[in-house]
Design a protein around this motif. Sequence first.
Motif, PDB file in Angstrom:
ATOM      1  N   PRO A 124       0.973  -1.214   0.308  1.00  0.00           N
ATOM      2  CA  PRO A 124       0.247  -0.049  -0.227  1.00  0.00           C
ATOM      3  C   PRO A 124       1.134   1.190   0.096  1.00  0.00           C
ATOM      4  O   PRO A 124       0.351   2.575  -0.193  1.00  0.00           O
ATOM      5  CB  PRO A 124      -0.902  -0.010   1.302  1.00  0.00           C
ATOM      6  CG  PRO A 124      -0.445  -1.587   2.004  1.00  0.00           C
ATOM      7  CD  PRO A 124       0.603  -1.796   1.196  1.00  0.00           C
ATOM      8  N   THR A 125       2.170   1.155   0.179  1.00  0.00           N
ATOM      9  CA  THR A 125       3.070   2.177   0.377  1.00  0.00           C
ATOM     10  C   THR A 125       4.349   2.751  -0.812  1.00  0.00           C
ATOM     11  O   THR A 125       4.978   3.007  -0.645  1.00  0.00           O
ATOM     12  CB  THR A 125       3.629   2.708   1.792  1.00  0.00           C
ATOM     13  OG1 THR A 125       4.574   1.873   2.066  1.00  0.00           O
ATOM     14  CG2 THR A 125       2.690   3.173   2.982  1.00  0.00           C
ATOM     15  N   THR A 145       1.292   8.057   0.511  1.00  0.00           N
ATOM     16  CA  THR A 145       0.183   7.528   1.512  1.00  0.00           C
ATOM     17  C   THR A 145      -0.140   6.271   1.001  1.00  0.00           C
ATOM     18  O   THR A 145       0.588   5.057  -0.148  1.00  0.00           O
ATOM     19  CB  THR A 145      -1.128   8.584   0.350  1.00  0.00           C
ATOM     20  OG1 THR A 145      -0.280   9.678   0.196  1.00  0.00           O
ATOM     21  CG2 THR A 145      -2.492   8.263   1.149  1.00  0.00           C
ATOM     22  N   ASP A 146      -0.377   5.309   2.213  1.00  0.00           N
ATOM     23  CA  ASP A 146      -0.741   4.657   2.510  1.00  0.00           C
ATOM     24  C   ASP A 146      -2.318   4.291   2.233  1.00  0.00           C
ATOM     25  O   ASP A 146      -2.939   4.864   3.372  1.00  0.00           O
ATOM     26  CB  ASP A 146      -0.843   4.020   4.200  1.00  0.00           C
ATOM     27  CG  ASP A 146      -0.883   2.720   4.592  1.00  0.00           C
ATOM     28  OD1 ASP A 146      -1.442   1.798   3.730  1.00  0.00           O
ATOM     29  OD2 ASP A 146      -0.636   2.353   5.150  1.00  0.00           O
ATOM     30  N   SER A 148      -3.847   1.468   2.280  1.00  0.00           N
ATOM     31  CA  SER A 148      -5.039   0.949   3.102  1.00  0.00           C
ATOM     32  C   SER A 148      -6.042   1.780   4.031  1.00  0.00           C
ATOM     33  O   SER A 148      -6.797   0.898   4.216  1.00  0.00           O
ATOM     34  CB  SER A 148      -4.104  -0.369   3.324  1.00  0.00           C
ATOM     35  OG  SER A 148      -3.538   0.270   5.167  1.00  0.00           O
ATOM     36  N   LYS A 149      -5.124   2.609   4.399  1.00  0.00           N
ATOM     37  CA  LYS A 149      -5.763   2.865   5.258  1.00  0.00           C
ATOM     38  C   LYS A 149      -6.828   4.874   4.809  1.00  0.00           C
ATOM     39  O   LYS A 149      -8.113   4.732   5.532  1.00  0.00           O
ATOM     40  CB  LYS A 149      -4.274   4.577   5.686  1.00  0.00           C
ATOM     41  CG  LYS A 149      -3.695   4.424   7.018  1.00  0.00           C
ATOM     42  CD  LYS A 149      -2.756   5.282   7.591  1.00  0.00           C
ATOM     43  CE  LYS A 149      -2.106   4.472   7.867  1.00  0.00           C
ATOM     44  NZ  LYS A 149      -1.262   5.314   8.785  1.00  0.00           N
TER      45      LYS A 149
END
Length: 555
Positions: A124-125, A145-146, A148-149
């Motif tokens: 995700p990053t 930016t991740d 998954s968040k």
Amino acid sequence: MKSIQTKFIILILSCILICSTVIGGAGIINAEKVVDEDTAQMMNYSCSEKAGEMDALLSRIEQSVKTLTDYTNEHLAGIERLKNDSAYLDEFTKQLESVAVNAANNTEGAVAVYVRYNPDFTPPTSGLLWSKTNLNGSFQQLVPTDFSKYSSTDVEHVGWYYIPVKNGKASWLAPYSNENLNIQMISYVIPIYKENETVGVVGMDIDFTVIKDMVNDVRIYDSGYAFLTDDKGNIMCHKTYPFESPMVSVDKSLVQLVDELKNGTSGSSLFSYENDGVKKKMAFRTLRNGMRLAVTAPFSEIDKSKNQLLLQILISLAVISTLAVFVTVLITRRMVKPLKELNTAAKKIAAGDLSISLTQQTKDEVGALSDSFQQTVNHLQKYIDYINSLAYRDALTGVKNKTAYKETERRLEEQMRQGHPEFAIVVLDINDLKQVNDSFGHDFGDMLIIDACKLICKSFTHSPVYRVGGDEFAVILEGSDYVNYKELLENFQAAIEEYNKHINQENHLSIARGIAVYNSSTDLVFSNVFKRADDAMYQNKADMKWRCVRADYDS
């Protein structure tokens, strides 16, 4: 036979009154028209010039992102390795860093650059993000930016990724505020595809201040200024209204203005509206990122010079009329209606209008002069018609030339401003004419041009054919030819193939062609339609060359 002097004495006072009224009225009308045209031209020029500068900046930003995108595509070994080989993922990302940072450093206003991979098959990053921590600092590597968040529908945090991917094309994102740098930014993002799968995106964030500064630099008249909106009429940059505020929410009288901006229309005329009780006029242009640049000024400032000119005309007219009556009655007493008509006719001829017919028939010296004048004009009209027929005809092929094409272009542009005409442009270009000229001589090349022109005229029998270049032709399709253009193009191709059956292989005729149909929603001027047809022709030319190379390779 009454003498001219007697007629002058009787009619002088009434003629002076008539002339004063006609000339004064015409002067006032023409003065208003000229000033209004000059105003529209000045405001449109100012708007177009600034829009050109801003489009040039946006184009440079697009080119930087495209260069990084091309580099990414060219050096990506394959999507499967990206999915399954984490070491390759890290190595490939590292390889992109220097190119990305160099592109950002060489792009005006850039504050961040990033390459992000599809979160469906990478961490995700994953990817790279280099950003400035302050406007005067250098680019620093940050953790991306991740994904998954956040949900894919979270436009505020990950819209920069999912919006271009959903659009399936390079996209300009609407300006937004960056709280970390305390600035407004605008982003340009290009999605990357490999083997029919989404690889990720390449994007760059730009300090919106560089665009706002260009808008705020515009000054016109005493208090005129420029402002910027999006395609929905929301404020992007304005000297009074806050960022992202809908124009109709700050002033309900701006509904018509917002509708005009949404339509994206622009042209030679100005749009009139009222804001805070002040009547204004506006010119605007649509930028390449979809935003609208508008230049506006109050009526009072625009009409100031016109009112001064009209006052000068009225004063001059009053003084001249008084002196004319006094001097004419005392000295000449020679003005009569036939002479007035001759004078008017002479002015029309001086302006290029030969469609005159003298109606004042008198049995005196003026009547004889009128007859001779009319005969002279009739002969002159015949000679000019003959000269015009030569001026609008191509000497080699006999079809219409580029001068005639420009006249048709002006006619269609006028129709485009007044409504939605139906027409299409076909652009045709003879392939390898230079090679023919070099191998067989220009006489043979001219014969080839003539043969090509005959095929074009034969295929488009109801449409005007123009020779607009050495080996380039244009056809304007209207009426039935416009409706049946696909069939006509097929017939044209068949005609070329039939022609080539009867000549040697090395002398085969090859003609590239491209067509564009006028679209009122996108084609603001005639040149827009021609450019699309010209681009289509060059694409067709490239495809034909590729097929020839492929055929030679296969053989």
